[in-house]
Enzyme design. Structure first.
Site, PDB file in Angstrom:
ATOM      1  N   THR A 196       0.858  -1.180   0.000  1.00 53.85           N
ATOM      2  CA  THR A 196       0.000   0.000   0.000  1.00 53.85           C
ATOM      3  C   THR A 196       0.897   1.233   0.000  1.00 53.85           C
ATOM      4  OG1 THR A 196      -1.720  -1.146   1.267  1.00 53.85           O
ATOM      5  CG2 THR A 196      -1.768   1.231   1.366  1.00 53.85           C
ATOM      6  N   GLY A 220      -1.379  -3.747   4.904  1.00 56.09           N
ATOM      7  CA  GLY A 220      -2.496  -4.684   4.867  1.00 56.09           C
ATOM      8  C   GLY A 220      -3.101  -4.910   6.236  1.00 56.09           C
TER       9      GLY A 220
END
Length: 528
Positions: free
Chosen positions: A350, A433
């Site tokens: 991410t 995550g």
């Protein structure tokens, strides 16, 4: 103050504006946007677009985003859910009838319709000073002319060669000469550059309609996916009400379900009943309490959180003080719990972006394709990597996260915002995550319980609990590991560092900004 004889770096300090991202080119793009007249939202979208090119394993326009935004740093914290939905044809019965026991982690059935571009265009229209064309310009240039692969990007990229090789188009674009690029190599994405130009010219419609959508849907259908052009055309993000809780005098804001953000709030509520400041920051005592609070909160995450358009999530009950008291009573400071179910979490990547501008507009912005290189499915003409967020769905009857047509999955990416007395103190986030609730809590307790400065709080050693074991970064002291084992934890050394984070701290009295960026990534904070 840190000891300047040891490795590390100081936080970055400025007065006018600050941006912090996990990649230097993205941070620079954000600063350039701010200095050219853009505001914090313009800068955040611009940085996210750049990272979609230069950190292709972590994010891109084929993914989702969530945003917390406070105009001028005061008043209501606005929340935008930019996560996509499953195809209209996706039903649990269809998958069960095809013999699936669970949703696959890669391939077409892991793909939900990307929500990022819809979110970017909407947020810029509502809150930006410049348009999507200006926001995409630096990313387009890097995609076309090339960029230097940075060290953490190369580290992640090398792990994904097999996934990329399985898709002919992914292999062509992301395995030049048949292998993952090394740190210092140049890489170009001409197909993606063309797509970014279409979006810059046509806006949202340039992604969800026309040739870009045609390419993506055709590829998914060719691989057996259930996606249709209408699924793309009807994609729409939403303004939602943030959820929040108080911790040590600060109000902590998170995204509501379908997001996992309230998991961090449950943890903080539990930990608020312990006097953490009396413990050593890297001690077994502190880490054990954090681990146990996390195990309880993640059990609630997996039991209750789903798309609230489909299921009722008892948010008020889960965030109540009485509920926190009940959870806290289950924690033995000297012994690990043995009755909780196994916690299994997939690896993911991410990017998180924190920006505050001269008017103190504060943006907490997170964007992701979930797993590294998402689903491994790439549009052959567009160069768009499609996310694998659908792999979070369940097939279990009655589960709140059971797949259904046009449903959002339980989502891990979570921006954070801390406020006090109606003013923003800090837009913050920690990537990784399923690790993110742990990361948020570890960062906040480092600062608010142990008095660490922003950079120290991000630098500090981390642990995580998954697969029935504590996985500790190599920087965790051996005495702490021994103490965790004495409490009944299985402890192993983590194979990879946990997450990566950014933040910008606002001091309203001094008129200053303090930024920090996690050493586990390639990024930096820059202010002026």
């Amino acid at each position: 103050m840190r000891d300047f004889q040891f490795p590390g770096r100081s936080p970055v300090r400025a007065t006018e504006a600050m941006a912090a991202t996990s990649h230097p080119l993205a941070t620079l793009a954000a600063i350039d946007m701010l200095r050219s007249g853009g505001n914090a939202m313009d800068a955040a979208v611009c940085a996210a677009a750049v990272q979609g090119v230069v950190e292709p394993q972590s994010t891109g326009i084929g993914g989702d985003c969530f945003v917390l935004y406070c105009p001028k740093g005061e008043g209501e914290v606005l929340a935008f859910n930019g996560s996509g939905r499953s195809p209209a044809a996706a039903t649990a019965d269809w998958y069960l009838g095809k013999g699936y026991a669970e949703l696959p982690g890669t391939g077409p059935h892991a793909v939900t319709v990307p929500g990022a571009i819809d979110a970017w265009c909407r947020l810029l229209e509502d809150h930006g000073k410049k348009g999507i064309d200006a926001a995409l310009a630096p990313a387009t240039r890097y995609a076309e002319q090339g960029y230097v692969v940075h060290d953490r990007v190369a580290f992640d990229w090398a792990d994904d060669a097999a996934l990329l090789a399985a898709d002919e188009h992914a292999a062509r674009m992301f395995l030049p000469e048949g292998k993952a690029p090394l740190a210092g190599d140049m890489h170009r994405q001409p197909e993606l550059a063309k797509t970014l130009r279409i979006i810059a010219s046509q806006g949202r419609a340039g992604f969800y309609e026309g040739e870009v959508a045609d390419d993506l849907v055709a590829r998914l259908r060719a691989l057996g996916g259930l996606h249709a052009l209408d699924d793309f055309a009807e994609t729409k993000g939403d303004y939602v009400q943030s959820v929040n809780s108080s911790y040590r005098g600060y109000d902590i804001h998170q995204m509501p379900p379908n997001n996992q953000g309230m998991t961090a709030l449950i943890m903080l509520n539990v930990l608020s009943g312990f006097t953490l400041a009396s413990l050593e920051p890297n001690s077994a005592q502190r880490l054990h309490l954090e681990i146990e609070a996390g195990r309880l909160a993640y059990q609630d995450r997996d039991t209750f959180i789903g798309d609230q358009s489909f299921v009722h999530v008892p948010v008020e009950q889960l965030l109540s003080g009485a509920y926190a008291d009940r959870l806290r009573a289950a924690i033995d400071p000297l012994r690990a719990m043995t009755h909780l179910p196994r916690l299994e979490l997939p690896r993911s990547d991410t990017v998180y972006i924190s920006v505050v501008d001269r008017d103190r507009n504060a943006v907490s912005f997170i964007n992701s394709t979930f797993g590294s290189f998402g689903s491994g499915v790439v549009g052959p003409k567009t160069g768009v990597i499609l996310q694998n967020r659908g792999s979070s769905f369940r097939l279990t009857e009655g589960h709140p996260n059971r797949i259904a047509p046009r449903k959002r999955p339980m989502h891990t990416i979570m921006p954070g915002m801390a406020t006090q007395n109606g003013r923003v103190v800090m837009p913050f986030g920690v990537m990784g995550g399923g690790y993110q609730p742990f990361g948020h809590v570890h960062l906040l307790t480092n600062m608010f319980d142990f008095g660490m400065d922003p950079q120290q709080a991000l630098d500090a050693p981390r642990v995580f609990y998954k697969d029935n074991a504590v996985l500790a970064e190599r920087s965790i002291p051996v005495e702490a590991i021994a103490g965790l084992r004495q409490r009944g934890h299985q402890v192993s050394v983590a194979e990879e560092p946990y997450g990566g984070g950014q933040l910008v701290l606002i001091d309203w009295e001094k008129g200053t900004l303090t930024g920090a960026s996690d050493p586990r990534k390639d990024g930096c904070a820059i202010g002026y």
